[in-house]
Structures are given as structure tokens and as C-alpha cells.
Design an enzyme around this catalytic site. Structure first.
Site, PDB file in Angstrom:
ATOM      1  N   GLU A  60     -27.457  11.459  17.150  1.00 60.17           N
ATOM      2  CA  GLU A  60     -27.333  10.119  16.566  1.00 60.17           C
ATOM      3  C   GLU A  60     -28.463   9.202  17.032  1.00 60.17           C
ATOM      4  O   GLU A  60     -28.772   9.129  18.224  1.00 60.17           O
ATOM      5  CB  GLU A  60     -25.981   9.521  16.971  1.00 60.17           C
ATOM      6  N   LYS A  88     -21.943   6.549   8.897  1.00 65.10           N
ATOM      7  CA  LYS A  88     -20.874   6.505   9.898  1.00 65.10           C
ATOM      8  C   LYS A  88     -19.741   5.585   9.448  1.00 65.10           C
ATOM      9  O   LYS A  88     -19.970   4.433   9.090  1.00 65.10           O
ATOM     10  CB  LYS A  88     -21.461   6.024  11.222  1.00 65.10           C
ATOM     11  N   CYS A  95     -20.316  10.650  15.953  1.00 64.61           N
ATOM     12  CA  CYS A  95     -19.893  10.115  17.247  1.00 64.61           C
ATOM     13  C   CYS A  95     -18.455   9.586  17.247  1.00 64.61           C
ATOM     14  O   CYS A  95     -17.505  10.358  17.238  1.00 64.61           O
ATOM     15  CB  CYS A  95     -20.892   9.057  17.703  1.00 64.61           C
TER      16      CYS A  95
END
Length: 269
Positions: free
Chosen positions: A41, A123, A158
Site C-alpha cells: 500500500e 480502498k 489494509c
């Protein structure tokens, strides 16, 4: 499919240097026989460089991703270009992304062996615990899955690891391998280990959690990039230092496990 997860040493907001290091590591992994290379990321700007997000943002058709698409094509390797800070308005102006969108997104882009963009995942769950991501980013809305070299591939990023319903949506759409580019910090190492394994077990799928390495002021990434098989067994893992973690993923293995242990069919909603 040979998977190469690049645990890159990310240095602050040194974008040019980070991208140079990423390119070298991609080429090294390709030379070692990788079929799919995955970066972490915000590998270019560094997750904790919040003030640099706007300066580093670019369109999905921008020079940084164009360069990495060229590397993928040159090496004949599939590549998840970790995530970058996407300028949504710039992407829209280039005719890609979300029409009339504005702001910044934490966007992962998957290129195939010809350097063609096959998947974009923005995300979904933005992190606000000691982070400025929620203030500076716009969450994604779509959950794409694509077939790559005969295996269904999905992506999350994440903090998304903490939300199992997202992974179930991916499984329902055919994901057999989920790539999780991350910038996961200390001290939540046990969360990192447990959640990745749980997502693999719940969905009887491969899960590759690909972290960065490095220290940013008071924050440090915990590394420990790991590939789990559909039983949740660790196939390969690392410590906290920069390295590349490799493992073989096989769609027939997913089919076999799901047939032997049909938990997905036994769900009652």
C-alpha cells in the site's frame, strides 16, 4: 501461478526513489520466475506521509502507473501496483475511473502481462485511528474480480481486512485469491496475523497480505508479509525487513478444498 509479494522498504515521501526500488524488485521477481508480483500500500509516497498525498496524487493514466505498466509488459509479468494516491478528477478527465468524481482515493491497480489495466480497487474502509486517511481520501464503492492466468483475483487494502463481509462479496464473485496490499504498523502484529488467516479460512481462498517495511517518525510498519492457503495454512512469511515472499497458488487447490469442506454452500442467510 508463482506469486511474489514485495515487502518494499518505503522511505518517507521519496517518491522517485521508492518507485525506482519498486521497479528493481519487480524485475528481480520476474527474473526469478514470478507470474504475479504484488507491491504494498502507498509504496511510492508512504502511508504516513499525509501532507504529501495531494502532491503525489495522479491519474490512473499518470506517468507512475504508465511506467509500471511498461515494466509489467517488458517483463511479461502480471503486476498489482500496490496502491497509489489517485486524483479522481484527473482520472475522470482522462476518461477512466469514476465520472465527475473529485478528491483523492487509495487505489490499487492490477496490470496483466501485456501491461493492460485489468482491475482497479479503491480502498473501502478508510483508517481514522491515529491517521488522517479519513480526512484526505474518498472511499471506494466497487468490488471487482478478474480472471488472471486461470485464477479469480480480487483485491482489498489494509484496514479492509477487518471487514469480513467485503471478502464474502469477493468470494461470491469468484475470487480464489485475494491480494491485500497494506501499510500495517506496530503494535497490532497479532491482528495482522489473525485477520489474514481468518479471511482465508472463512472463504476457503488464498489470501496474500503484502506489507511494507520502514519507520516513519513514531510509526513503524510490522512487515510479516504472508501467503495463506484455503485452509488458512501459512505457505510463506517474512520478518520485518525488506524482502520478497514467494508462494505457489493453484485454483484447483481452491476447488478441491471447497468441495471437501463445503462451508460456503452451507451458509444460511
Amino acid at each position: 501461478m508463482k506469486l511474489a509479494c514485495v515487502q518494499l522498504g518505503v522511505e518517507g515521501a521519496e517518491v522517485a526513489g521508492n518507485v525506482d526500488r519498486a521497479e528493481r524488485r519487480i524485475r528481480e521477481a520476474a527474473a526469478d520466475g514470478a507470474d504475479l508480483v504484488v507491491l504494498p500500500e502507498l509504496f511510492d509516497v508512504g502511508y504516513f506521509a499525509f501532507d504529501a498525498y495531494a502532491r503525489a496524487a495522479e491519474s490512473l493514466a499518470g506517468p507512475r502507473l504508465e511506467r509500471l505498466a511498461g515494466v509489467a509488459a517488458d517483463e511479461g509479468v502480471n503486476l498489482l501496483a500496490g496502491t497509489i494516491v489517485e486524483d479522481l478528477a484527473a482520472s475522470a478527465a482522462d476518461g477512466i475511473g469514476v465520472p465527475e468524481a473529485e478528491g483523492l482515493a487509495n487505489a490499487a491497480v492490477l496490470f496483466d502481462r501485456e501491461g493492460e489495466r485489468r482491475l482497479t480497487f479503491r480502498k473501502h474502509h478508510l483508517f481514522g485511528y491515529g491517521s488522517e486517511e479519513t480526512e484526505r481520501m474518498v472511499p471506494g464503492e466497487t468490488v471487482p474480480v478478474v480472471e488472471l492466468d486461470g485464477i479469480g483475483v480480487g483485491v482489498t487494502t489494509c484496514y479492509d481486512l477487518r471487514f469480513p463481509e467485503l471478502y464474502r462479496r469477493l468470494a461470491e464473485q469468484g475470487a480464489e485469491l485475494v491480494l491485500v496490499p497494506s501499510a500495517w504498523p506496530y503494535p497490532r502484529v497479532e491482528h495482522w496475523r489473525t485477520l489474514g488467516r481468518a479471511r482465508a479460512i472463512e472463504n476457503l481462498a488464498y489470501v496474500a497480505t503484502v506489507n511494507g517495511s520502514g519507520t516513519f517518525g513514531d510509526d513503524a510498519l510490522c512487515g510479516r508479509t504472508t501467503v495463506y492457503d484455503p485452509w488458512g495454512t501459512t505457505l510463506a512469511s517474512s520478518g520485518e525487513e525488506p524482502t520478497t515472499v514467494t508462494a505457489t497458488v493453484d485454483p484447483e487447490r481452491v476447488d478441491g478444498v471447497r468441495e471437501e469442506f463445503p462451508a460456503l454452500r452451507d451458509r444460511r442467510l
